[in-house]
Design a protein around this motif. Sequence first.
Motif, PDB file in Angstrom:
ATOM      1  N   ALA A 276       2.932  25.112  54.196  1.00 27.14           N
ATOM      2  CA  ALA A 276       2.519  23.960  54.996  1.00 27.14           C
ATOM      3  C   ALA A 276       3.376  22.740  54.689  1.00 27.14           C
ATOM      4  CB  ALA A 276       1.043  23.652  54.734  1.00 27.14           C
ATOM      5  N   MET A 277       3.779  22.597  53.423  1.00 24.68           N
ATOM      6  CA  MET A 277       4.623  21.463  53.036  1.00 24.68           C
ATOM      7  C   MET A 277       5.991  21.547  53.709  1.00 24.68           C
ATOM      8  SD  MET A 277       4.365  18.710  51.208  1.00 24.68           S
ATOM      9  CE  MET A 277       3.338  18.841  49.737  1.00 24.68           C
ATOM     10  N   ILE A 278       6.562  22.751  53.742  1.00 26.45           N
ATOM     11  CA  ILE A 278       7.866  22.930  54.390  1.00 26.45           C
ATOM     12  C   ILE A 278       7.752  22.692  55.893  1.00 26.45           C
ATOM     13  CG2 ILE A 278       9.648  24.629  54.960  1.00 26.45           C
ATOM     14  CD1 ILE A 278       9.187  25.822  52.150  1.00 26.45           C
ATOM     15  N   ASP A 279       6.619  23.092  56.481  1.00 28.80           N
ATOM     16  CA  ASP A 279       6.407  22.824  57.912  1.00 28.80           C
ATOM     17  C   ASP A 279       6.414  21.325  58.195  1.00 28.80           C
ATOM     18  OD1 ASP A 279       6.271  25.489  58.540  1.00 28.80           O
ATOM     19  OD2 ASP A 279       4.073  25.590  58.536  1.00 28.80           O
ATOM     20  N   THR A 280       5.794  20.548  57.325  1.00 31.73           N
ATOM     21  CA  THR A 280       5.779  19.089  57.494  1.00 31.73           C
ATOM     22  C   THR A 280       7.189  18.522  57.362  1.00 31.73           C
ATOM     23  OG1 THR A 280       3.524  18.959  56.616  1.00 31.73           O
ATOM     24  CG2 THR A 280       4.803  16.918  56.651  1.00 31.73           C
ATOM     25  N   VAL A 284       9.513  16.458  60.295  1.00 32.11           N
ATOM     26  CA  VAL A 284      10.221  15.179  60.106  1.00 32.11           C
ATOM     27  C   VAL A 284      11.688  15.323  60.498  1.00 32.11           C
ATOM     28  CG1 VAL A 284      10.963  13.472  58.393  1.00 32.11           C
ATOM     29  CG2 VAL A 284       8.639  14.411  58.302  1.00 32.11           C
ATOM     30  N   ILE A 285      12.319  16.386  60.042  1.00 29.13           N
ATOM     31  CA  ILE A 285      13.751  16.579  60.275  1.00 29.13           C
ATOM     32  C   ILE A 285      14.036  16.882  61.747  1.00 29.13           C
ATOM     33  CG2 ILE A 285      15.706  18.089  59.748  1.00 29.13           C
ATOM     34  CD1 ILE A 285      14.314  18.417  56.906  1.00 29.13           C
ATOM     35  N   GLU A 286      13.269  17.801  62.330  1.00 32.05           N
ATOM     36  CA  GLU A 286      13.539  18.238  63.706  1.00 32.05           C
ATOM     37  C   GLU A 286      13.238  17.177  64.752  1.00 32.05           C
ATOM     38  OE1 GLU A 286      11.330  21.811  64.167  1.00 32.05           O
ATOM     39  OE2 GLU A 286      12.590  22.967  62.765  1.00 32.05           O
ATOM     40  N   ASN A 287      12.331  16.232  64.426  1.00 32.42           N
ATOM     41  CA  ASN A 287      11.999  15.182  65.374  1.00 32.42           C
ATOM     42  C   ASN A 287      12.809  13.908  65.161  1.00 32.42           C
ATOM     43  OD1 ASN A 287       9.441  15.908  67.176  1.00 32.42           O
ATOM     44  ND2 ASN A 287       9.171  16.890  65.168  1.00 32.42           N
ATOM     45  N   GLY A 288      13.783  14.003  64.288  1.00 31.69           N
ATOM     46  CA  GLY A 288      14.718  12.886  64.126  1.00 31.69           C
ATOM     47  C   GLY A 288      14.186  11.706  63.345  1.00 31.69           C
TER      48      GLY A 288
END
Length: 399
Positions: A276-280, A284-288
Amino acid sequence: MSYQVIARKYRPKTFEDITAQEHITRTIQNSLRMGRVGHGYIFSGLRGVGKTTAARVFAKAVNCQKIIEDPEYLRTVTEPCGECESCRDFDAGTSLNIAEFDAASNNSVDDIRTLRENVRYGPQKGRYRVYIIDEVHMLSIAAFNAFLKTLEEPPPHAIFIFATTELHKIPATIASRCQRFNFKRIPLEEIQKQLQMICNAEGITVEPDALQLVGRKAHGSMRDAQSILDQVIAFSVDRQNEGGISYSKVAELLNYVDDDHFFAVTDAVLERNPSAMIDTAQFVIENGYDEQDFLEKLIEHLRNILMVQNLRSPRLVERPDAVRERYLRDAERFSPGSVMQMIDLLLNTSRELKFQFEYRFRFELALLKLIDLASGGATSGASAEAPGTPQKKKPVMQH
């Protein structure tokens, strides 16, 4: 007529209109009533909290004919009337008794010498010539020294008001010759109230949570909040003032990460759930979103938990009521020691990201390290078993 931005259109014109600086406006008004007007003032504080505005209202008041001629008005009102010739000249920008001087671009000895020459001449009308010097800390040391004698023995008709955001840069020889006023950071509630008043005057519908978000983004600066509101209105409202301002539109414009994602981080810590932490982190990264900004807001999120733990109340948490309730619940699931450890880790990571490469990996690593730190911080009853972990774990919170 050209458009006038909100920060200028709704700029205070009286002492009463200046927000959250009553300790200063009351002192100045009392000095006017008692006839104890000084010759030198330093107004210091954060940008956009009313320093230059207060200086202008003060400059307007000392030459207001109604204040000068009507003792009862001076005693009971003590505000520039806005109707006399002096006030009208000031509002029209034609008053010769008030001079504004930008020390950022006029910071040499020659500039100060020119100012000293002008100081000798008395006011055209009224009692005083007022010199407002903005960003005074930008003057050179030589310029400050050239100003000393004038400030020590000024003409009786001269008042100097120095505005600065960096009080510590003003030499002690200058500061000791002036009365000093420190302008406070404007509370979020006061900013929100002022923005609501502006929206009502402009005929714009707005959600209270949206204004709170604008106020939080301004960090205590009224001018910043008004500038952001201008931008939000342009983004949200059409020509017919339809559409209104919603929380979602403000969050979209300001590229704001919703509180749910910070709670997702602390939930992953409590559940010891690296997936779940990696998903968060990926969100953040994928949405810029900026990793540095996310870490700073995550630090604020943990700070809110820490405040609730120590005060047993969310009164210092600047969030909507529903989010405050969530902080109350989550604060019980961590120990204060573990929260402080997580804050220390994030502070160190935030500093490292400014100077090192591999931002993405370091960002992900910092979030995963929070789970390891939680081994001393989450209550055993509240934590969930991560997939694939042993059923027996030692309790992770020490009471």
